[in-house]
Design a protein around this motif. Structure first.
Motif, PDB file in Angstrom:
ATOM      1  N   LEU A  16      96.068 134.169  43.399  1.00 26.63           N
ATOM      2  CA  LEU A  16      95.187 133.210  44.086  1.00 26.63           C
ATOM      3  C   LEU A  16      94.030 134.012  44.697  1.00 26.63           C
ATOM      4  O   LEU A  16      94.129 135.229  44.853  1.00 26.63           O
ATOM      5  CB  LEU A  16      95.952 132.468  45.189  1.00 26.63           C
ATOM      6  CG  LEU A  16      96.962 131.414  44.725  1.00 26.63           C
ATOM      7  CD1 LEU A  16      97.789 130.905  45.914  1.00 26.63           C
ATOM      8  CD2 LEU A  16      96.270 130.243  44.040  1.00 26.63           C
ATOM      9  N   LEU A  17      92.947 133.328  45.038  1.00 25.48           N
ATOM     10  CA  LEU A  17      91.798 134.038  45.586  1.00 25.48           C
ATOM     11  C   LEU A  17      92.129 134.605  46.965  1.00 25.48           C
ATOM     12  O   LEU A  17      92.717 133.925  47.802  1.00 25.48           O
ATOM     13  CB  LEU A  17      90.591 133.102  45.692  1.00 25.48           C
ATOM     14  CG  LEU A  17      90.166 132.413  44.395  1.00 25.48           C
ATOM     15  CD1 LEU A  17      88.891 131.604  44.624  1.00 25.48           C
ATOM     16  CD2 LEU A  17      89.950 133.436  43.272  1.00 25.48           C
ATOM     17  N   ASN A  23     100.224 123.592  44.854  1.00 27.91           N
ATOM     18  CA  ASN A  23      99.167 122.836  45.496  1.00 27.91           C
ATOM     19  C   ASN A  23      97.917 123.714  45.712  1.00 27.91           C
ATOM     20  O   ASN A  23      96.780 123.237  45.658  1.00 27.91           O
ATOM     21  CB  ASN A  23      99.712 122.284  46.821  1.00 27.91           C
ATOM     22  CG  ASN A  23      98.787 121.300  47.536  1.00 27.91           C
ATOM     23  OD1 ASN A  23      98.543 121.436  48.738  1.00 27.91           O
ATOM     24  ND2 ASN A  23      98.284 120.303  46.840  1.00 27.91           N
ATOM     25  N   ARG A  24      98.151 125.015  45.926  1.00 27.70           N
ATOM     26  CA  ARG A  24      97.000 125.929  46.027  1.00 27.70           C
ATOM     27  C   ARG A  24      96.473 126.269  44.629  1.00 27.70           C
ATOM     28  O   ARG A  24      95.263 126.333  44.420  1.00 27.70           O
ATOM     29  CB  ARG A  24      97.402 127.209  46.776  1.00 27.70           C
ATOM     30  CG  ARG A  24      97.524 127.003  48.271  1.00 27.70           C
ATOM     31  CD  ARG A  24      97.859 128.276  49.012  1.00 27.70           C
ATOM     32  NE  ARG A  24      99.276 128.622  49.014  1.00 27.70           N
ATOM     33  CZ  ARG A  24     100.192 128.083  49.808  1.00 27.70           C
ATOM     34  NH1 ARG A  24      99.858 127.139  50.661  1.00 27.70           N
ATOM     35  NH2 ARG A  24     101.457 128.463  49.752  1.00 27.70           N
ATOM     36  N   TRP A  25      97.393 126.465  43.680  1.00 29.26           N
ATOM     37  CA  TRP A  25      96.959 126.783  42.316  1.00 29.26           C
ATOM     38  C   TRP A  25      96.107 125.670  41.713  1.00 29.26           C
ATOM     39  O   TRP A  25      95.155 125.933  40.989  1.00 29.26           O
ATOM     40  CB  TRP A  25      98.169 127.087  41.417  1.00 29.26           C
ATOM     41  CG  TRP A  25      98.606 128.509  41.583  1.00 29.26           C
ATOM     42  CD1 TRP A  25      99.670 128.965  42.304  1.00 29.26           C
ATOM     43  CD2 TRP A  25      97.956 129.666  41.047  1.00 29.26           C
ATOM     44  NE1 TRP A  25      99.721 130.333  42.255  1.00 29.26           N
ATOM     45  CE2 TRP A  25      98.693 130.801  41.493  1.00 29.26           C
ATOM     46  CE3 TRP A  25      96.826 129.873  40.252  1.00 29.26           C
ATOM     47  CZ2 TRP A  25      98.336 132.102  41.156  1.00 29.26           C
ATOM     48  CZ3 TRP A  25      96.472 131.181  39.914  1.00 29.26           C
ATOM     49  CH2 TRP A  25      97.224 132.268  40.363  1.00 29.26           C
ATOM     50  N   GLU A  26      96.450 124.418  42.010  1.00 29.88           N
ATOM     51  CA  GLU A  26      95.677 123.335  41.391  1.00 29.88           C
ATOM     52  C   GLU A  26      94.257 123.262  41.957  1.00 29.88           C
ATOM     53  O   GLU A  26      93.410 122.600  41.381  1.00 29.88           O
ATOM     54  CB  GLU A  26      96.404 121.988  41.478  1.00 29.88           C
ATOM     55  CG  GLU A  26      96.695 121.482  42.865  1.00 29.88           C
ATOM     56  CD  GLU A  26      97.539 120.191  42.871  1.00 29.88           C
ATOM     57  OE1 GLU A  26      97.660 119.551  41.831  1.00 29.88           O
ATOM     58  OE2 GLU A  26      98.067 119.845  43.951  1.00 29.88           O
ATOM     59  N   LYS A  27      94.001 123.933  43.071  1.00 35.38           N
ATOM     60  CA  LYS A  27      92.662 123.930  43.645  1.00 35.38           C
ATOM     61  C   LYS A  27      91.921 125.252  43.409  1.00 35.38           C
ATOM     62  O   LYS A  27      90.778 125.420  43.832  1.00 35.38           O
ATOM     63  CB  LYS A  27      92.734 123.689  45.158  1.00 35.38           C
ATOM     64  CG  LYS A  27      93.495 122.449  45.590  1.00 35.38           C
ATOM     65  CD  LYS A  27      92.815 121.171  45.210  1.00 35.38           C
ATOM     66  CE  LYS A  27      91.580 120.928  46.042  1.00 35.38           C
ATOM     67  NZ  LYS A  27      91.089 119.540  45.872  1.00 35.38           N
ATOM     68  N   GLU A  59      86.978 128.673  43.366  1.00 34.10           N
ATOM     69  CA  GLU A  59      86.142 129.751  42.821  1.00 34.10           C
ATOM     70  C   GLU A  59      84.734 129.247  42.498  1.00 34.10           C
ATOM     71  O   GLU A  59      83.737 129.910  42.792  1.00 34.10           O
ATOM     72  CB  GLU A  59      86.822 130.357  41.575  1.00 34.10           C
ATOM     73  CG  GLU A  59      86.056 131.558  41.067  1.00 34.10           C
ATOM     74  CD  GLU A  59      86.833 132.381  40.043  1.00 34.10           C
ATOM     75  OE1 GLU A  59      88.052 132.156  39.869  1.00 34.10           O
ATOM     76  OE2 GLU A  59      86.196 133.247  39.421  1.00 34.10           O
ATOM     77  N   THR A  60      84.678 128.051  41.895  1.00 36.51           N
ATOM     78  CA  THR A  60      83.371 127.471  41.557  1.00 36.51           C
ATOM     79  C   THR A  60      82.519 127.279  42.812  1.00 36.51           C
ATOM     80  O   THR A  60      81.333 127.616  42.840  1.00 36.51           O
ATOM     81  CB  THR A  60      83.563 126.095  40.860  1.00 36.51           C
ATOM     82  OG1 THR A  60      84.422 126.295  39.742  1.00 36.51           O
ATOM     83  CG2 THR A  60      82.257 125.505  40.389  1.00 36.51           C
ATOM     84  N   LYS A  61      83.147 126.730  43.850  1.00 33.05           N
ATOM     85  CA  LYS A  61      82.412 126.486  45.110  1.00 33.05           C
ATOM     86  C   LYS A  61      81.886 127.797  45.697  1.00 33.05           C
ATOM     87  O   LYS A  61      80.725 127.882  46.094  1.00 33.05           O
ATOM     88  CB  LYS A  61      83.336 125.830  46.143  1.00 33.05           C
ATOM     89  CG  LYS A  61      83.779 124.432  45.780  1.00 33.05           C
ATOM     90  CD  LYS A  61      82.742 123.411  46.177  1.00 33.05           C
ATOM     91  CE  LYS A  61      83.206 122.013  45.795  1.00 33.05           C
ATOM     92  NZ  LYS A  61      82.157 121.018  45.986  1.00 33.05           N
ATOM     93  N   LEU A  62      82.757 128.813  45.746  1.00 35.40           N
ATOM     94  CA  LEU A  62      82.344 130.093  46.332  1.00 35.40           C
ATOM     95  C   LEU A  62      81.179 130.690  45.550  1.00 35.40           C
ATOM     96  O   LEU A  62      80.191 131.133  46.129  1.00 35.40           O
ATOM     97  CB  LEU A  62      83.520 131.078  46.362  1.00 35.40           C
ATOM     98  CG  LEU A  62      84.683 130.721  47.303  1.00 35.40           C
ATOM     99  CD1 LEU A  62      85.834 131.700  47.124  1.00 35.40           C
ATOM    100  CD2 LEU A  62      84.226 130.705  48.757  1.00 35.40           C
ATOM    101  N   ARG A  63      81.314 130.665  44.217  1.00 29.39           N
ATOM    102  CA  ARG A  63      80.254 131.256  43.377  1.00 29.39           C
ATOM    103  C   ARG A  63      78.948 130.484  43.472  1.00 29.39           C
ATOM    104  O   ARG A  63      77.874 131.044  43.263  1.00 29.39           O
ATOM    105  CB  ARG A  63      80.710 131.346  41.924  1.00 29.39           C
ATOM    106  CG  ARG A  63      81.813 132.378  41.724  1.00 29.39           C
ATOM    107  CD  ARG A  63      81.914 132.835  40.282  1.00 29.39           C
ATOM    108  NE  ARG A  63      83.111 133.629  40.053  1.00 29.39           N
ATOM    109  CZ  ARG A  63      83.259 134.901  40.398  1.00 29.39           C
ATOM    110  NH1 ARG A  63      82.262 135.549  40.983  1.00 29.39           N
ATOM    111  NH2 ARG A  63      84.393 135.529  40.160  1.00 29.39           N
ATOM    112  N   GLN A  97      91.801 139.095  44.455  1.00 30.44           N
ATOM    113  CA  GLN A  97      92.971 138.241  44.321  1.00 30.44           C
ATOM    114  C   GLN A  97      94.059 138.687  45.283  1.00 30.44           C
ATOM    115  O   GLN A  97      94.132 139.854  45.667  1.00 30.44           O
ATOM    116  CB  GLN A  97      93.482 138.309  42.883  1.00 30.44           C
ATOM    117  CG  GLN A  97      92.494 137.697  41.906  1.00 30.44           C
ATOM    118  CD  GLN A  97      92.933 137.814  40.474  1.00 30.44           C
ATOM    119  OE1 GLN A  97      94.116 137.966  40.193  1.00 30.44           O
ATOM    120  NE2 GLN A  97      92.000 137.748  39.559  1.00 30.44           N
ATOM    121  N   LEU A  98      94.876 137.718  45.639  1.00 30.84           N
ATOM    122  CA  LEU A  98      95.918 137.994  46.624  1.00 30.84           C
ATOM    123  C   LEU A  98      97.026 138.885  46.155  1.00 30.84           C
ATOM    124  O   LEU A  98      97.489 138.770  45.019  1.00 30.84           O
ATOM    125  CB  LEU A  98      96.576 136.673  47.053  1.00 30.84           C
ATOM    126  CG  LEU A  98      96.031 135.998  48.297  1.00 30.84           C
ATOM    127  CD1 LEU A  98      96.917 134.816  48.629  1.00 30.84           C
ATOM    128  CD2 LEU A  98      95.918 136.939  49.478  1.00 30.84           C
TER     129      LEU A  98
END
Ligand code: NYM
Ligand code: MG
Length: 224
Positions: free
Chosen positions: A128-129, A80-84, A89-93, A220-221
């Motif tokens: 994950l981020l 569920n985290r991977w699918e987001k 990343e796009t939002k943060l950038r 990354q985590l």
């Protein structure tokens, strides 16, 4: 010329963690208004994200409408985290700060509280981020239980929350410390009045948001 990634201005990834009824959701809302008022682009996210197909499976498990093997549900929370991840990343950038109500730390704390090996629990989170800031809303399980009762979902029992609190403690003592150079981890006393908690959060968040805006690479985590 400096490394492009490290100098890039971006939004901050801010995670709120803690037991059920620790005040994460209220504080997320307050933090959102605060950052929005300062003119930042900000979005509030939460995990599990119950809107996806995977999220619906998780939701029915939490409502006790389905039974799943402990490892299977653990991997679904992670999926569920991977699918987001890429949207995140796009939002943060693009400069948007994300306030995230629960993340990988919940994944590890809740599953390891069932007795699953902590390293096994961490493995699917790798890559994950990494958050820029993890705010742990610290509250004794007994105090959380007094707060207007639980919602009746799976895990919302005092006995289990005591185990989750212990797991969070182990995470804070070990892994959070070892990637402190990536994410600031801040323990907030969540027993204080809600306005005091809000004030403490504003202070650390302001620094974090400014640092990311000036330029900070995305990590990354758990690759320590
Ligand atoms: N939870 C949440 C997990 O067990 N693993 C996870 O990875 C995540 C993100 O889901 N009791 C648990 C913690 C909560 C439950 O979360 C639902 P919420 O914040 O009440 O919607
Ligand atoms: Mg809940």
């Amino acid at each position: 010329m400096e490394n492009k990634n490290s100098s890039e201005s971006r939004g901050a990834l801010i995670v709120l963690e803690g037991l059920d009824r620790s005040g994460k959701t209220s504080q997320s809302t307050r933090l959102h208004s605060f950052l929005d008022g300062l003119g930042y682009s900000v979005e509030s996210w939460r995990f599990p994200d119950r809107n996806t197909g995977v999220g619906q499976m998780i939701s029915s498990y939490l409502a006790n409408e389905s039974q799943l093997d402990d490892r299977a549900i653990h991997l679904l929370f992670s999926a569920n985290r991977w699918e987001k991840r890429s949207l995140m990343e796009t939002k943060l950038r693009s400069g948007t700060t994300l306030i995230v109500d629960r993340y990988s730390y919940s994944g590890v704390a809740f599953s390891s509280a069932k007795g699953l090996d902590i390293e096994w629990c961490k493995a699917p989170e790798m890559g994950l981020l990494a958050p820029d800031l993890v705010l742990y809303l610290d509250i004794p399980p007994e105090r959380a239980a007094e707060r207007g009762g639980y919602g009746g979902e799976r895990y919302e029992r005092l006995e289990f929350q005591r185990k989750v609190a212990k797991s969070y403690q182990i995470l804070r003592d070990s892994s959070w410390k070892s990637h402190l150079f990536l994410a600031v981890q801040q323990t907030i006393d969540a027993c204080c009045p809600v306005e005091d908690v809000e004030k403490q959060i504003r202070e650390v968040v302001s620094d974090c948001v400014v640092t990311c805006q000036k330029g900070k690479s995305i990590s990354q985590l758990w690759l320590h």
